[in-house]
Design a protein around this motif. Structure first.
Motif, PDB file in Angstrom:
ATOM      1  N   ARG B 198     -15.499   3.192 -10.250  1.00 37.88           N
ATOM      2  CA  ARG B 198     -14.043   3.147 -10.034  1.00 37.88           C
ATOM      3  C   ARG B 198     -13.258   3.469 -11.300  1.00 37.88           C
ATOM      4  O   ARG B 198     -12.163   4.021 -11.233  1.00 37.88           O
ATOM      5  CB  ARG B 198     -13.628   1.759  -9.542  1.00 37.88           C
ATOM      6  CG  ARG B 198     -14.328   1.292  -8.285  1.00 37.88           C
ATOM      7  CD  ARG B 198     -13.866   1.997  -7.055  1.00 37.88           C
ATOM      8  NE  ARG B 198     -14.608   1.518  -5.895  1.00 37.88           N
ATOM      9  CZ  ARG B 198     -14.664   2.172  -4.726  1.00 37.88           C
ATOM     10  NH1 ARG B 198     -14.021   3.313  -4.559  1.00 37.88           N
ATOM     11  NH2 ARG B 198     -15.359   1.686  -3.721  1.00 37.88           N
ATOM     12  N   GLY B 199     -13.829   3.106 -12.444  1.00 38.21           N
ATOM     13  CA  GLY B 199     -13.112   3.328 -13.702  1.00 38.21           C
ATOM     14  C   GLY B 199     -12.972   4.800 -14.038  1.00 38.21           C
ATOM     15  O   GLY B 199     -12.100   5.181 -14.831  1.00 38.21           O
ATOM     16  N   LEU B 200     -13.829   5.636 -13.459  1.00 40.48           N
ATOM     17  CA  LEU B 200     -13.784   7.066 -13.757  1.00 40.48           C
ATOM     18  C   LEU B 200     -12.983   7.863 -12.726  1.00 40.48           C
ATOM     19  O   LEU B 200     -12.693   9.048 -12.933  1.00 40.48           O
ATOM     20  CB  LEU B 200     -15.212   7.632 -13.827  1.00 40.48           C
ATOM     21  CG  LEU B 200     -16.120   7.030 -14.901  1.00 40.48           C
ATOM     22  CD1 LEU B 200     -17.503   7.670 -14.830  1.00 40.48           C
ATOM     23  CD2 LEU B 200     -15.519   7.233 -16.293  1.00 40.48           C
ATOM     24  N   ILE B 201     -12.634   7.210 -11.608  1.00 43.25           N
ATOM     25  CA  ILE B 201     -12.010   7.968 -10.511  1.00 43.25           C
ATOM     26  C   ILE B 201     -10.598   8.462 -10.842  1.00 43.25           C
ATOM     27  O   ILE B 201     -10.293   9.634 -10.613  1.00 43.25           O
ATOM     28  CB  ILE B 201     -12.050   7.139  -9.199  1.00 43.25           C
ATOM     29  CG1 ILE B 201     -13.499   7.094  -8.667  1.00 43.25           C
ATOM     30  CG2 ILE B 201     -11.108   7.713  -8.148  1.00 43.25           C
ATOM     31  CD1 ILE B 201     -13.698   6.274  -7.400  1.00 43.25           C
ATOM     32  N   PRO B 202      -9.716   7.627 -11.396  1.00 41.26           N
ATOM     33  CA  PRO B 202      -8.339   8.128 -11.575  1.00 41.26           C
ATOM     34  C   PRO B 202      -8.275   9.380 -12.451  1.00 41.26           C
ATOM     35  O   PRO B 202      -7.632  10.368 -12.083  1.00 41.26           O
ATOM     36  CB  PRO B 202      -7.614   6.940 -12.228  1.00 41.26           C
ATOM     37  CG  PRO B 202      -8.392   5.740 -11.772  1.00 41.26           C
ATOM     38  CD  PRO B 202      -9.820   6.193 -11.726  1.00 41.26           C
ATOM     39  N   GLU B 203      -8.979   9.372 -13.583  1.00 40.24           N
ATOM     40  CA  GLU B 203      -8.924  10.550 -14.457  1.00 40.24           C
ATOM     41  C   GLU B 203      -9.544  11.760 -13.774  1.00 40.24           C
ATOM     42  O   GLU B 203      -9.045  12.883 -13.878  1.00 40.24           O
ATOM     43  CB  GLU B 203      -9.640  10.269 -15.787  1.00 40.24           C
ATOM     44  CG  GLU B 203      -9.577  11.449 -16.738  1.00 40.24           C
ATOM     45  CD  GLU B 203     -10.375  11.219 -18.016  1.00 40.24           C
ATOM     46  OE1 GLU B 203     -11.317  11.990 -18.261  1.00 40.24           O
ATOM     47  OE2 GLU B 203     -10.055  10.269 -18.772  1.00 40.24           O
ATOM     48  N   GLU B 204     -10.651  11.515 -13.069  1.00 44.99           N
ATOM     49  CA  GLU B 204     -11.330  12.647 -12.434  1.00 44.99           C
ATOM     50  C   GLU B 204     -10.466  13.248 -11.318  1.00 44.99           C
ATOM     51  O   GLU B 204     -10.343  14.471 -11.226  1.00 44.99           O
ATOM     52  CB  GLU B 204     -12.691  12.187 -11.888  1.00 44.99           C
ATOM     53  CG  GLU B 204     -13.518  13.340 -11.374  1.00 44.99           C
ATOM     54  CD  GLU B 204     -15.017  13.067 -11.445  1.00 44.99           C
ATOM     55  OE1 GLU B 204     -15.450  12.089 -10.829  1.00 44.99           O
ATOM     56  OE2 GLU B 204     -15.733  13.848 -12.103  1.00 44.99           O
ATOM     57  N   LEU B 205      -9.883  12.399 -10.482  1.00 40.97           N
ATOM     58  CA  LEU B 205      -9.056  12.942  -9.399  1.00 40.97           C
ATOM     59  C   LEU B 205      -7.802  13.618  -9.958  1.00 40.97           C
ATOM     60  O   LEU B 205      -7.289  14.575  -9.361  1.00 40.97           O
ATOM     61  CB  LEU B 205      -8.686  11.846  -8.393  1.00 40.97           C
ATOM     62  CG  LEU B 205      -9.864  11.266  -7.591  1.00 40.97           C
ATOM     63  CD1 LEU B 205      -9.360  10.433  -6.426  1.00 40.97           C
ATOM     64  CD2 LEU B 205     -10.817  12.340  -7.082  1.00 40.97           C
ATOM     65  N   ALA B 206      -7.323  13.162 -11.111  1.00 37.58           N
ATOM     66  CA  ALA B 206      -6.152  13.798 -11.722  1.00 37.58           C
ATOM     67  C   ALA B 206      -6.453  15.236 -12.135  1.00 37.58           C
ATOM     68  O   ALA B 206      -5.541  16.068 -12.241  1.00 37.58           O
ATOM     69  CB  ALA B 206      -5.681  12.993 -12.936  1.00 37.58           C
ATOM     70  N   GLN B 207      -7.722  15.559 -12.346  1.00 37.38           N
ATOM     71  CA  GLN B 207      -8.081  16.938 -12.685  1.00 37.38           C
ATOM     72  C   GLN B 207      -7.929  17.881 -11.484  1.00 37.38           C
ATOM     73  O   GLN B 207      -7.855  19.086 -11.650  1.00 37.38           O
ATOM     74  CB  GLN B 207      -9.530  17.009 -13.185  1.00 37.38           C
ATOM     75  CG  GLN B 207      -9.762  16.400 -14.562  1.00 37.38           C
ATOM     76  CD  GLN B 207     -11.222  16.596 -14.992  1.00 37.38           C
ATOM     77  OE1 GLN B 207     -12.102  15.894 -14.519  1.00 37.38           O
ATOM     78  NE2 GLN B 207     -11.452  17.570 -15.845  1.00 37.38           N
TER      79      GLN B 207
END
Lengths: 349, 349
Positions: B198-207
């Motif tokens: 979950r900690g990696l999802i926001p940055e990844e989806l922002a890409q």
């Protein structure tokens, strides 16, 4: 060493094809059947099988036109010589994708110029991490189209496009590998036509989960090359040669594939940040793209965006039934390296 | 019929495992080696191999404890009876994921309640097509974790979460199939722990490219079941049974998997909208989730969001080194169907 996959000769359900070694002139080939059935399996056992495959390759190239390997210095490679006595004229119509399927196709987008252009085309913002974190999505890999297979098109409104790319096939890659170590895991290189459905992308990306239906089956080049085949053109994790693209027989692009912002080690390390990568994973460069406009493009979307900026609207249509796309790469002496991806768009129901 | 994959007995590089048929009581098994080496290959030749596998299954369940098939009415199934005379006590430690790897894992998100909760948690808008177009991403499938394998965790800040899901394994699916026809392509069902970072999802989806590093390797249940094993619980493309989830030995969820908004035929048809699906493709339901709060959750993110709404902040942490997650499903009589996914989080470098 140049490897390829022949359509199965037997009426078996062999979805991996039959591994063959292809001569330097691309005219002859020898079956690797007595070493390993398929390229997928060869990459899964590369440590053990690279040497016998290379011996077969040496024998094929020393033996010339089917005459066996007499008089060549092959050391203990009697086995290889025997196989080469069964070498045959390569029939392009029998070629599948060099790697007919893979458990992973992780497609990067390492050419920043391409990202800038296509995002401009759909009025999408650039990611803040544009220059520090590679863009990557996982793509269809259950069956790659053969290099001369039709591109099926269900609906012209899908906005069918081609994307010329370079890809690397890796050995097993452990989670958490560094970019420098990752370069050493590259076993083979190929070219890819990453077919894209531009008309489906905006709605799909708006859902927030990335590409899926907008990225259908891709084609892979006839030949997969070991890095040593590329000489000094392969350095620092990049392939420094122009990718040739032709549309309906006309020049479309010759952008240099060496201008990747992220190199293949970076892309592999990113893919392996939180997972092991299976042996035989395919990692794509993303559409090859250069800032120099004179080299053209490797996909329609870029050309259309350039037209939009210049003329206020795009004039080049997306692919139509019957359109022909060719993608290939030559070394500095004009020698064809990977064979030609040469596909025609075909309307289907 | 319940199928499973044993770790290879030989020291070969067999990444597909060895197919076994498991008895109704889950205590005995018989090797399917003389029929087909692995489940992956069995699904690729299902039309031809289903019948001999079912005969072996009948013989195993009729023959009881290793006593062969004498006295049972197996018709021409002498071959199956011979195999069953070699049946053995099932050793859970030898089980791989029922399907150890696949060329496609297309993971849907068919429980609308889950989408609403997790998007609320990260302040993300709901897609306009929420109720009409399934959310789907392509996930890691090069090696599924075995049902009792540790969940590797490189960094606690990654926010490791589990997601309990139901999955279906399909036959070959042609591009453009209807949802009704797609249901008929389902050959097997499994449970999945779709491990999520979950900690990696926001940055990844922002890409803008969707999930990749935020979705590492998943675990699959010990057993894969043919739909007929599920009786009337399997209807209209949905499995109408509660998915049991326990965290560190405590109740965590028992949400009913039948409350999918999109059924599996919808999900398969969406996946096949612009591509054929390879035989052996795995299609996931997404996290099983019900509006009824009393049934708990199938992932931490939902529980944390509910806490956030109720208390102003989440109190349940993401997974930590040593945490244990169990996921399983029972029929209405309490019989265990797919075996237990039972994993412990393990910090790794």
């Amino acid at each position: 060493m140049r490897l390829a996959s022949y359509k199965p000769t037997k009426s078996t359900n062999n979805l991996d094809g039959e591994l063959i070694v292809v001569s330097q002139d691309g005219r002859r080939a020898a079956s690797a059947a007595s070493i390993v059935p398929s390229l997928r399996e060869a990459v899964e056992r590369w440590g053990e099988l690279e040497e016998p495959l290379r011996k077969l390759n040496q024998a094929l190239n020393a033996g010339g036109d089917c005459g066996g390997a007499e008089g060549t210095d092959l050391g203990s490679a009697a086995h290889a010589a025997n196989q080469v006595s069964n070498s045959f004229a390569l029939e392009p119509a029998k070629l599948m994708a060099a790697l007919p399927r893979s458990f992973l196709f992780a497609d990067g987008s390492a050419f920043i110029h391409h990202i800038k252009l296509v995002r401009k085309a759909r009025n999408a913002p650039l990611p803040e991490t544009l220059l520090t974190v590679p863009l990557m999505y996982q793509a269809e890999s259950g069956r790659f189209l053969s290099p001369t297979e039709n591109i099926p098109q269900r609906d012209f409104a899908h906005g069918t496009d081609f994307e010329g790319e370079v890809g690397v096939i890796t050995d097993f890659v452990p989670m958490g590998i560094s970019a420098d170590e990752a370069v050493k895991k590259i076993r083979l290189l190929v070219l890819i036509n990453d077919v894209s459905l531009r008309g489906l992308i905006p709605e799909e990306l708006a859902q927030g989960f990335g590409f899926f239906v907008s990225k259908p089956a891709k084609a892979v080049s006839p030949f997969a090359l070991t890095p040593d085949e590329l000489g000094s053109s392969w350095r620092e994790g990049r392939l420094h040669l122009p990718l040739q693209v032709r549309l309906n027989g006309q020049f479309f692009g010759r952008a240099n594939a060496g201008e990747m912002h992220f190199h293949f080690g970076d892309l592999i390390a990113h893919a392996a940040k939180t997972r092991d990568l299976a042996a035989g994973s395919l990692i794509g460069s993303g559409t090859v793209s250069n800032e120099d406009a004179s080299v053209g493009s490797s996909c329609l979307a870029e050309k259309r965006t350039i037209e939009q900026i210049r003329d206020g609207k795009p004039s080049t249509p997306f692919l139509r039934d019957g359109d022909r796309v060719e993608i290939w790469m030559e070394d500095s002496s004009g020698r064809d390296l990977f064979g030609h991806i040469d596909q025609v768009v075909k309307a289907v129901k």
